[in-house]
Structure formats: C-alpha cells, structure tokens
Design an enzyme around this catalytic site. Structure first.
Site, short mmCIF file in Angstrom:
data_model
loop_
_atom_site.label_atom_id
_atom_site.label_comp_id
_atom_site.label_asym_id
_atom_site.label_seq_id
_atom_site.Cartn_x
_atom_site.Cartn_y
_atom_site.Cartn_z
CG ASP A 146 -11.43 -2.23 -1.33
OD1 ASP A 146 -10.67 -3.19 -1.76
OD2 ASP A 146 -11.37 -1.20 -1.64
CG ASP A 155 -1.98 -1.04 1.24
OD1 ASP A 155 -2.15 -1.65 0.02
OD2 ASP A 155 -2.54 -1.15 2.23
#
EC number: 4.3.2.10
Length: 255
Positions: free
Chosen positions: A130, A11
């Site tokens: 997600d 990330d």
C-alpha cells in the site's frame, strides 16, 4: 510476449464485498459468492479477495467463504488479509485458494515472506504494498489500511520495500497506489514506472482505473497485470469489451 492479466479485486468486510475511495468510506457492493461467480463467467482472468479488516482487527479470514468461492469459480484466485503464519496460508490453500497475499504481516515480520516461499513455492506468494505519495512526492508504505483508525506509515519507503520483498522471496507484487484508489483518473504511471524499473517479479498495478485507456497506459510500461474494482463492480467497463480493445491495441490478452 507474456499474456497480460485483467484482475478484479474484491474487498471483503464482515462477509460482504465493499469498496471505498482512497481506502475510506466503504460501501456495500454485494455478496461474495455471487460476485465471484459473475466475474468467473464474464471473462476476468483472476480474482483477488482482500479481507480488509482481518489484519487491522487481528482476525482470521473466514475459511467458509474461501471454500465456497473455490467451488463456484473456475479461474485462479488469491486471498489476502491477516495471514501471519505458514499454518494460516496452508489452511487457505487447502480450502481452494491458488495464491495467498500478505501485506501488513510482512511488514511486521519480513521473514514470513521467505518461510511462505519455502513452504509453498514462490508462485503462491504475493506481497501487497500500500503505497502513499506524500505532498513532496515521497512514496511511503502504509499498513493496516483496511481501517482508517489503524492506517499508518510503516516507516519504509516504497522503493526500498519493493527491493526487500523480492530478496526475501516474493513471487509477485501488487502495488496499491493509495492516492489513486477509487478516483478513476488513471494509474499513477510515474510511480508504476519507478517500481517496474526495479521489479524482477511480476508486477500488478492497482488503484485508479476509470476507462479502458488507463489499462492500456499501464500495460505499455511492461507490467504483468492490472487490477481494478470500482469500474468492474459498477459495470462501468465491460470486461470482454476491455479485452477486445486491448487485443486490438496489440497486447497479448486471453479472450
């Protein structure tokens, strides 16, 4: 038997690699290029870079670090975050990315999946989903999850969206199981099983890996790849040892 892939997720926020828990409270993990090089040298099969702020802030991914990563590693890598057009994707691929992944922009403009697949081939187009499991067990697709302030339910159910993105031309799906993210107690096998059942393209599990057995449990369902971050960044699991363990369990793994 197709070779199973072990994937590290990095990330990226403000030019650094970070990691949170359940998509919150991100901590600094280090330099993008150094970590990419480390993984490339230590047996990881593939890297995924998520610019977690790009979509939420409506920014573009920095082409500079993408280009630097390409010069420093010799394994495939995928880039995600704020890719809203064929031009965005073309630039990232031209700078060395092997695949591009779209998430929130695909929810806003589903035709983007089809346009990217036509322009660059389905093998280049990954859709990240997600998925949040509510207290009643309903699976909901969230978007703009890179920032707690912007994260919200998209209005779509996970299983509906999985079917839809395949029809639109997704070449691969990464299922990010939000409830499991960073907590290291295993992938949500029930959710994985439900998604795998309707998946005709390669499926990558993300969220929950804490020990080697968790990877094995997920792969036994038939999925193509398992993605992890915390356990690799914190060196809680050695990548080469993990691969030997999985191979000894009868899986097809690249050592």
């Amino acid at each position: 038997m197709l070779t199973k892939r072990i994937i590290a997720c990095l990330d990226v926020k403000d030019g650094r690699v970070v990691k949170g828990t359940q998509f919150k409270n991100h901590k600094d993990m280090g330099d993008i290029i150094e970590l990419a090089r480390y993984y490339s040298q230590n047996g990881i099969d593939e890297l995924v870079f998520y610019d977690i702020a790009a979509s939420a802030r409506k920014e573009r991914i920095s082409r500079e670090w993408v280009s630097e990563v390409a010069k420093n590693i010799n394994i495939p890598f995928c880039v995600a975050g704020g890719i809203k057009s064929e031009e965005d994707a073309a630039e990232l691929l031209a700078n060395g990315a092997d695949k591009i992944s779209i998430n929130s922009p695909a929810l806003n403009d589903p035709s983007l999946i089809t346009r990217l697949a036509k322009s660059f081939g389905v093998q280049c187009v990954v859709v990240g989903i997600d998925s949040f499991k509510d207290e009643n067990g309903n699976l909901k697709v969230f978007q703009y999850t890179g920032d707690e302030k912007t994260s919200k339910h998209s209005g779509k159910s996970t299983l509906e969206w999985v079917k839809e993105v395949q029809d639109l031309g997704a070449g691969e799906i990464v299922l990010n199981m939000m409830n499991q993210d960073g907590v290291k107690n295993g992938y949500d096998l029930e959710q994985l099983k439900a998604v795998y059942k309707i998946c005709k393209v390669p499926l990558i599990a993300s969220g929950g890996a804490g020990k080697m057995e968790h990877f094995l449990e997920a792969f036994k369902l038939g999925i193509d790849g398992a993605l992890a971050a915390s356990v690799f960044h914190q060196k809680l699991i050695d990548i080469k040892e993990l691969k030997i363990y999985l191979k000894n369990q009868g899986l097809s793994i690249r050592i």
